[in-house]
Design a protein around this motif. Sequence first.
Motif, short mmCIF file in Angstrom:
data_model
loop_
_atom_site.label_atom_id
_atom_site.label_comp_id
_atom_site.label_asym_id
_atom_site.label_seq_id
_atom_site.Cartn_x
_atom_site.Cartn_y
_atom_site.Cartn_z
N ARG A 128 59.51 -55.19 -39.12
CA ARG A 128 59.94 -53.97 -39.77
C ARG A 128 59.05 -52.78 -39.41
NH1 ARG A 128 59.46 -54.35 -45.32
NH2 ARG A 128 58.13 -56.18 -45.18
N ARG A 129 57.87 -53.04 -38.86
CA ARG A 129 56.95 -51.95 -38.55
C ARG A 129 57.13 -51.43 -37.12
NH1 ARG A 129 52.95 -55.55 -41.35
NH2 ARG A 129 52.99 -54.95 -43.54
N PHE A 130 57.74 -52.20 -36.25
CA PHE A 130 58.07 -51.72 -34.91
C PHE A 130 59.41 -50.99 -35.00
CE2 PHE A 130 55.25 -55.18 -33.28
CZ PHE A 130 54.47 -54.40 -32.45
N GLY A 131 59.36 -49.65 -35.09
CA GLY A 131 60.61 -48.90 -35.09
C GLY A 131 61.35 -49.12 -33.79
N HIS A 132 62.64 -49.35 -33.87
CA HIS A 132 63.45 -49.63 -32.68
C HIS A 132 64.63 -48.66 -32.63
CE1 HIS A 132 66.23 -52.61 -30.34
NE2 HIS A 132 65.85 -51.58 -29.60
N GLN A 133 64.68 -47.86 -31.59
CA GLN A 133 65.81 -46.96 -31.35
C GLN A 133 66.55 -47.44 -30.11
OE1 GLN A 133 66.69 -44.58 -33.42
NE2 GLN A 133 64.88 -44.76 -34.73
N ARG A 134 67.88 -47.52 -30.22
CA ARG A 134 68.66 -48.08 -29.12
C ARG A 134 70.00 -47.38 -29.00
NH1 ARG A 134 71.33 -53.80 -30.71
NH2 ARG A 134 72.50 -53.12 -28.88
N HIS A 135 70.73 -47.79 -27.97
CA HIS A 135 72.05 -47.23 -27.67
C HIS A 135 73.15 -48.09 -28.30
CE1 HIS A 135 75.37 -45.54 -25.34
NE2 HIS A 135 75.70 -46.77 -24.97
N PHE A 136 74.11 -47.41 -28.92
CA PHE A 136 75.31 -48.07 -29.43
C PHE A 136 76.52 -47.35 -28.84
CE2 PHE A 136 72.14 -48.93 -32.71
CZ PHE A 136 72.31 -50.28 -32.94
N GLN A 137 77.39 -48.09 -28.19
CA GLN A 137 78.54 -47.47 -27.54
C GLN A 137 79.44 -46.73 -28.51
OE1 GLN A 137 80.55 -50.53 -25.28
NE2 GLN A 137 79.37 -50.05 -23.44
N THR A 138 79.51 -47.20 -29.73
CA THR A 138 80.42 -46.60 -30.70
C THR A 138 79.76 -45.51 -31.55
OG1 THR A 138 79.89 -48.36 -32.28
CG2 THR A 138 81.81 -48.70 -30.86
N ASP A 139 78.48 -45.23 -31.30
CA ASP A 139 77.75 -44.25 -32.11
C ASP A 139 77.26 -43.12 -31.21
OD1 ASP A 139 76.25 -42.76 -33.82
OD2 ASP A 139 74.85 -44.35 -34.37
N PRO A 140 77.91 -41.95 -31.23
CA PRO A 140 77.51 -40.84 -30.36
C PRO A 140 76.17 -40.22 -30.75
CG PRO A 140 79.21 -40.13 -31.90
CD PRO A 140 79.09 -41.62 -32.06
N GLY A 171 59.13 -47.85 -23.84
CA GLY A 171 60.54 -47.98 -23.52
C GLY A 171 60.84 -49.17 -22.66
N GLY A 172 62.10 -49.61 -22.72
CA GLY A 172 62.51 -50.77 -21.93
C GLY A 172 64.01 -50.83 -21.73
N ILE A 173 64.51 -52.04 -21.58
CA ILE A 173 65.90 -52.24 -21.19
C ILE A 173 66.87 -52.13 -22.37
CG2 ILE A 173 65.26 -53.69 -19.24
CD1 ILE A 173 66.03 -56.12 -20.95
N ASN A 174 66.34 -52.06 -23.59
CA ASN A 174 67.20 -51.98 -24.78
C ASN A 174 66.68 -50.89 -25.72
OD1 ASN A 174 69.27 -52.65 -26.61
ND2 ASN A 174 67.99 -54.16 -27.64
N GLY A 175 66.42 -49.70 -25.15
CA GLY A 175 65.93 -48.60 -25.96
C GLY A 175 64.42 -48.51 -25.95
N PHE A 176 63.85 -48.15 -27.09
CA PHE A 176 62.39 -48.03 -27.15
C PHE A 176 61.88 -48.35 -28.55
CE2 PHE A 176 63.95 -43.77 -28.25
CZ PHE A 176 63.14 -43.39 -29.31
N ASN A 177 60.60 -48.70 -28.57
CA ASN A 177 59.89 -48.90 -29.83
C ASN A 177 58.98 -47.71 -30.09
OD1 ASN A 177 59.92 -52.15 -28.79
ND2 ASN A 177 60.53 -51.72 -30.91
N VAL A 178 58.89 -47.29 -31.33
CA VAL A 178 57.96 -46.25 -31.76
C VAL A 178 57.30 -46.75 -33.02
CG1 VAL A 178 59.88 -45.02 -32.90
CG2 VAL A 178 57.70 -43.86 -32.49
N PHE A 179 55.97 -46.66 -33.07
CA PHE A 179 55.26 -47.25 -34.20
C PHE A 179 53.88 -46.63 -34.35
CE2 PHE A 179 54.42 -49.72 -30.41
CZ PHE A 179 53.05 -49.97 -30.45
#
Length: 361
Positions: free
Chosen positions: A13-25, A334-342
């Motif tokens: 829960r402490r590793f913030g994860h931002q990623r891409h969702f095809q259905t979410d602009p 950053g990586g292959i599924n978005g990025f972590n910010v913490f």
Amino acid sequence: WGGGLSKHDPVARRFGHQRHFQTDPKSLGSPTASYFCETPDGSVWVISEIGLSKFKRQEGIFERFYINRPDQRILSIQPVQAGLPGTLWIGTSRGLKIFDAASGKFSDWHSPAGEDDAVENSAVYYLEYDAGRTLWAITYVPSPQELYRFDAAAGVFHKMNFIPEKDMKGNNILNADQQQNVWASTDNHRFYKLNLNTRQTTAYEIDPADTLNFPPEAVGQAWLDRKNRQWFGNYKGLFLMLPGTAGAPVRFRRFTEKDGLPDILIHAIQEDKQGHLWVSTNKGLSKFNPDELSEQGTGQLHFRNYKEADGLQADEFGSHSSYASSRTGELFFGGINGFNVFLPDEIQDDSVPPQVAFTDI
């Protein structure tokens, strides 16, 4: 519902994860996150090759901007200097662009001088400012890789050579760290560092005993920690440059999976406010305390490794894809599924096991 056994994972829960969702602009613009840039207004911009994503942190959403040119990929990014039009410098696989956030438009940068043809037409994979707010760029394709300094008053880039002619053979690879240095690899067991602030060049001759370990042709990621220990990460592992006599050949201590790293391939290095170093790899993120070593580099490092199950975007990270916010102290990887910010201080291992309670049988 229905009861059963639940797993408590406080780290994830402490590793913030931002990623891409095809259905979410309003999510990240594409699956990968390559580079990061923070503008003076506090906005964080994320490169995802085909475009930009502006991270609106308080809302937790993104605003997307695309080049809409399938033949062009975004490779680097920096804020435009005060007094010049536009918001961001954008280095692409086909030259330099200016991005204006107000209009959301990209425009090609055109040089008023023929000397800048390489910056205008080549791939610009590195942009960085020195302490005096002078912009620097590294280009490639066509090879060799070249370094340029921007003259804001004249509006032109000037090529800067800092590798001696004797070592300008083959394809010299230029890498830049996040501490305003450019490193040049050679095929002759030597490598060079140009400090962008002082314009001074330092030459390093590798001790013959270390040539099989440290690859002079690929210096890779470089990081000078707060106690002036010089670290490198590349495809052969993590390296500490050992202290020695000025001008003498340099030696290294190498760290690999045998020492506790999750993987030998190092993609990026960052330092938190406590002096711990964080390194991203193809098999997770690792944290260690360099103060466990003596001044001579002896002793043992203890690596704390984190995996996708701990809340990482994935185990595989991207090359050079990291950033440390001077405003908040947060780290970005950053990586292959978005990025972590913490916030590194919040990533604490829970030494007290949770109580187990059966809610149903």
